[in-house]
Write an enzyme that holds these catalytic residues in place. Structure first.
Site, PDB file in Angstrom:
ATOM      1  N   HIS A 209      25.696 104.153  12.775  1.00 10.16           N
ATOM      2  CA  HIS A 209      27.143 103.999  12.574  1.00 10.16           C
ATOM      3  C   HIS A 209      27.551 102.580  12.184  1.00 10.16           C
ATOM      4  CE1 HIS A 209      28.567 107.985  13.994  1.00 10.16           C
ATOM      5  NE2 HIS A 209      27.393 107.991  14.582  1.00 10.16           N
ATOM      6  N   ASP A 418      31.810  95.559   8.890  1.00  8.95           N
ATOM      7  CA  ASP A 418      32.087  96.822   9.578  1.00  8.95           C
ATOM      8  C   ASP A 418      31.323  97.951   8.907  1.00  8.95           C
ATOM      9  OD1 ASP A 418      33.339  98.494  11.413  1.00  8.95           O
ATOM     10  OD2 ASP A 418      35.322  97.651  11.038  1.00  8.95           O
TER      11      ASP A 418
HETATM   12  P1  ADQ Z   1      34.214 100.964  15.822  1.00 11.41           P
HETATM   13  O1  ADQ Z   1      33.602  99.623  15.721  1.00 11.41           O
HETATM   14  O2  ADQ Z   1      34.753 101.331  17.140  1.00 11.41           O
HETATM   15  O3  ADQ Z   1      33.237 102.129  15.332  1.00 11.41           O
HETATM   16  P2  ADQ Z   1      36.316 101.920  13.890  1.00 11.41           P
HETATM   17  O4  ADQ Z   1      35.586 102.689  12.882  1.00 11.41           O
HETATM   18  O5  ADQ Z   1      37.448 101.133  13.342  1.00 11.41           O
HETATM   19  O6  ADQ Z   1      35.399 100.905  14.689  1.00 11.41           O
HETATM   20  O7  ADQ Z   1      36.883 102.903  14.959  1.00 11.41           O
HETATM   21  C1  ADQ Z   1      37.754 102.465  15.958  1.00 11.41           C
HETATM   22  C2  ADQ Z   1      38.486 103.659  16.526  1.00 11.41           C
HETATM   23  O8  ADQ Z   1      39.160 103.229  17.699  1.00 11.41           O
HETATM   24  C3  ADQ Z   1      39.519 104.217  15.555  1.00 11.41           C
HETATM   25  O9  ADQ Z   1      39.466 105.616  15.589  1.00 11.41           O
HETATM   26  C4  ADQ Z   1      40.838 103.689  16.122  1.00 11.41           C
HETATM   27  O10 ADQ Z   1      41.922 104.560  15.966  1.00 11.41           O
HETATM   28  C5  ADQ Z   1      40.527 103.538  17.587  1.00 11.41           C
HETATM   29  N1  ADQ Z   1      41.327 102.439  18.144  1.00 11.41           N
HETATM   30  C6  ADQ Z   1      41.337 101.161  17.772  1.00 11.41           C
HETATM   31  N2  ADQ Z   1      42.247 100.478  18.475  1.00 11.41           N
HETATM   32  C7  ADQ Z   1      42.818 101.352  19.306  1.00 11.41           C
HETATM   33  C8  ADQ Z   1      43.841 101.258  20.285  1.00 11.41           C
HETATM   34  N3  ADQ Z   1      44.458 100.106  20.586  1.00 11.41           N
HETATM   35  N4  ADQ Z   1      44.176 102.371  20.950  1.00 11.41           N
HETATM   36  C9  ADQ Z   1      43.553 103.537  20.684  1.00 11.41           C
HETATM   37  N5  ADQ Z   1      42.602 103.694  19.763  1.00 11.41           N
HETATM   38  C10 ADQ Z   1      42.234 102.605  19.089  1.00 11.41           C
HETATM   39  C11 ADQ Z   1      31.850 102.165  14.888  1.00 11.41           C
HETATM   40  C12 ADQ Z   1      31.519 101.261  13.708  1.00 11.41           C
HETATM   41  C13 ADQ Z   1      32.471 101.542  12.565  1.00 11.41           C
HETATM   42  C14 ADQ Z   1      32.396 103.024  12.172  1.00 11.41           C
HETATM   43  C15 ADQ Z   1      32.543 103.916  13.401  1.00 11.41           C
HETATM   44  C16 ADQ Z   1      32.250 105.381  13.072  1.00 11.41           C
HETATM   45  O11 ADQ Z   1      31.597  99.894  14.104  1.00 11.41           O
HETATM   46  O12 ADQ Z   1      32.153 100.730  11.434  1.00 11.41           O
HETATM   47  O13 ADQ Z   1      33.451 103.306  11.271  1.00 11.41           O
HETATM   48  O14 ADQ Z   1      31.658 103.526  14.431  1.00 11.41           O
HETATM   49  O15 ADQ Z   1      30.987 105.557  12.514  1.00 11.41           O
END
Ligand code: ADQ
Length: 511
Positions: A209, A418
């Site tokens: 991921h 990311d």
């Molecule tokens: P993450 O590093 O966690 O995931 P991301 O893909 O942006 O990063 O996902 C974050 C999730 O957390 C999103 O669904 C977002 O809505 C949620 N989130 C963020 N802030 C929040 C808040 N304050 N309250 C509630 N929800 C919140 C890892 C990898 C990424 C990859 C994903 C999926 O680092 O690059 O996209 O896995 O493979």
């Protein structure tokens, strides 16, 4: 110089007066002119029915947790698109889900009683410190995000990582005719360990991921060979983007006996062959659109803007992590108001940051740094009744997040690195009004598929960053709609269920 009045007009009407050429040209992304062209559905948009199969999922994090409410324990499904997309397949296909458990034996018993297909792998508090906080998040996470200066390598942590991966492999037992799907960097060794144990299974897939760095970065890890060997136990190894696929294939050349077929995307090693592919993950676009279309949503979005007392709202949503580029973003906001003091009182950034990995020193330090930076920028630019940055450290429900996505004029999704970044896709799926501008870092995996509809920037180039904010704020409504309509179609065509279908179909295909 942007006139605040022009800005009002530009953002509220189709007949907006645009900013003059210089600003517009500054951050114009490649391919912007044909942003209205057909959506790219690089990975294939069509939804194939899932093959009739049993799925065994292995993740570090458990898909459910228990919370106590009024004296009784409530089962809570953990948030996240991957969990929502995979659970139905596991449930209907008679599958299994293996994940770690750090709670009490009573909680464990209760969880597995309520979710019979859940199998919990015990990890002690000491092992969490060493395997999860130490090796996974102190060594592998920064390594995979190209942040070598943040890597902490420890032989003891490595030993615990091996031990916990072995425990996962030992617990699987017989998987029969199932597709076993291992997830992410916490479990890199599991595929090879399953082969060594001759575990009966149909096919074995692994999905990464996070990014995969170029070999010169990856080889800095003292155990890079073991990690590669671990992954190469799988039949299929999936990444979010083509560039991570290429980086991985090149890294495999570090193994003297590996044969890497770049054309076929296959690595032959130790008598086995692993197919490697790019499967960009998506979000649950239909669910997000449905939330965004709720009649109450317009009022909720307006209330958010009113509470912030701001005309133009910039929004960022991140886990609090150094890879998300939060400090760099605040530097850009500082410069924006230094260059455009006339926009004080008109534009603000709302940063929603959910604390994560708070047991890791690096992450506690980050919270302090972010606080100090917000204080400095606000101290420098704030005026009575207005501040440039509002920062909130809270977790929001999905409906509440969607209300924020609807409230924003511009989303700043600007990580320094990311794997994909789901926030970028959630923002687009929420914009059922086909409005709003997405400023996206070229270092997010999402830029590979969404780049054409966004203003793509290098978040470390503060001048370019500021120019993109200017351009976003001054963009005519017609151009905003063209771009956002394209982005929404692209996000909808590559949603989370399509992702599951594509990975599973590819992993189970005969070859
Ligand atoms: P993450 O590093 O966690 O995931 P991301 O893909 O942006 O990063 O996902 C974050 C999730 O957390 C999103 O669904 C977002 O809505 C949620 N989130 C963020 N802030 C929040 C808040 N304050 N309250 C509630 N929800 C919140 C890892 C990898 C990424 C990859 C994903 C999926 O680092 O690059 O996209 O896995 O493979």
């Amino acid at each position: 110089m942007i006139d605040p009045q022009d800005l009002q007009i530009a953002l509220s009407s189709c007949n907006a007066s645009a900013a003059q050429g210089g600003l517009q040209a500054a951050a114009r992304p490649e391919g912007a002119a044909d942003a209205a062209a057909r959506p790219q559905t690089a990975a294939g948009a069509e939804k194939r029915p899932l093959p009739d199969l049993r799925l065994v999922i292995m993740t570090n994090r458990e898909p459910f947790s228990l919370s106590s409410a009024r004296g009784s324990l409530r089962l809570k499904r953990n948030s996240g698109g991957v969990v929502s997309a995979l659970l139905p397949v596991v449930e209907t296909g008679g599958g299994r889900w293996l994940a770690w458990h750090t709670g009490t034996p009573e909680e464990r018993q209760e969880l597995t009683r309520r979710v019979p297909y859940l199998e919990l792998v015990d990890v002690s508090a000491d092992e969490v410190r060493s395997y999860y906080e130490g090796f996974a998040n102190g060594a592998l996470w920064p390594l995979f995000h190209y942040a070598l200066d943040r890597c902490r390598f420890s032989n003891d942590d490595w030993d615990t990582y091996v031990r916990v991966n072995e425990r996962f492999a030992d617990q699987l037992g017989d998987a029969g005719d199932a597709l076993v799907w291992v997830h992410d960097y916490q479990l890199c060794l599991v595929p090879r360990l399953l082969r060594e144990r001759n575990v009966p299974l149909h096919r074995l897939a692994y999905f990464h991921h996070v990014p995969f760095p170029p070999p010169d970065v990856f080889r800095v890890l003292p155990w890079h060979r073991q990690i590669l060997e671990g992954l190469l136990g799988a039949d299929q190894i999936g990444f979010h983007t083509e560039s991570y696929v290429i980086n991985f294939l090149r890294a495999c050349e570090l193994l003297p006996d590996a044969q890497v077929d770049f054309q076929a995307r296959v690595v032959h090693y130790a008598g086995r062959s692993a197919r490697v592919g790019a499967f960009p993950i998506g979000v649950d676009a239909p669910a997000i659109e449905k939330l965004a279309q709720r009649p109450s949503m317009t009022g909720e979005a307006q209330a958010i803007r009113t509470a912030l007392r701001v005309d133009k709202l910039l929004l960022s949503v991140d886990r609090l992590d150094y890879t998300k580029g939060i400090a760099e973003r605040f530097e850009a906001i500082d410069r924006f108001f230094t260059v455009h003091p006339q926009l004080k009182g008109v534009v603000s950034l709302l940063q929603i940051a959910v604390p994560s990995r708070t047991a890791v020193t690096e992450y506690r330090r980050l919270k302090k740094e972010v606080d100090e930076l917000v204080g400095r920028v606000n101290g420098k630019h704030a005026e009575p009744g207005w501040q440039p940055i509002h920062c909130t450290y809270r977790s929001f429900s999905l409906p509440r997040l969607v209300a924020h996505y609807r409230a924003a004029d511009v989303a700043l999704v600007t990580p320094v690195r990311d794997g994909m970044n789901l926030v970028a896709k959630e923002f687009c799926a929420s914009r059922v009004d086909d409005d709003g501008v997405l400023i996206l870092s070229e270092f997010a995996g999402a830029a590979e598929s969404l780049g054409r509809g966004t203003l793509t920037i290098n978040p470390l180039d503060v001048r370019q960053f500021v120019a993109a904010i200017e351009r976003a704020l001054m963009m005519k409504r017609g151009e905003r709609r063209e771009r956002m309509a394209w982005l929404r179609r692209t996000v909808a065509a590559n949603d989370i269920s399509g992702w599951v279908n594509r990975v599973v179909a590819h992993a189970t295909q005969a070859w």
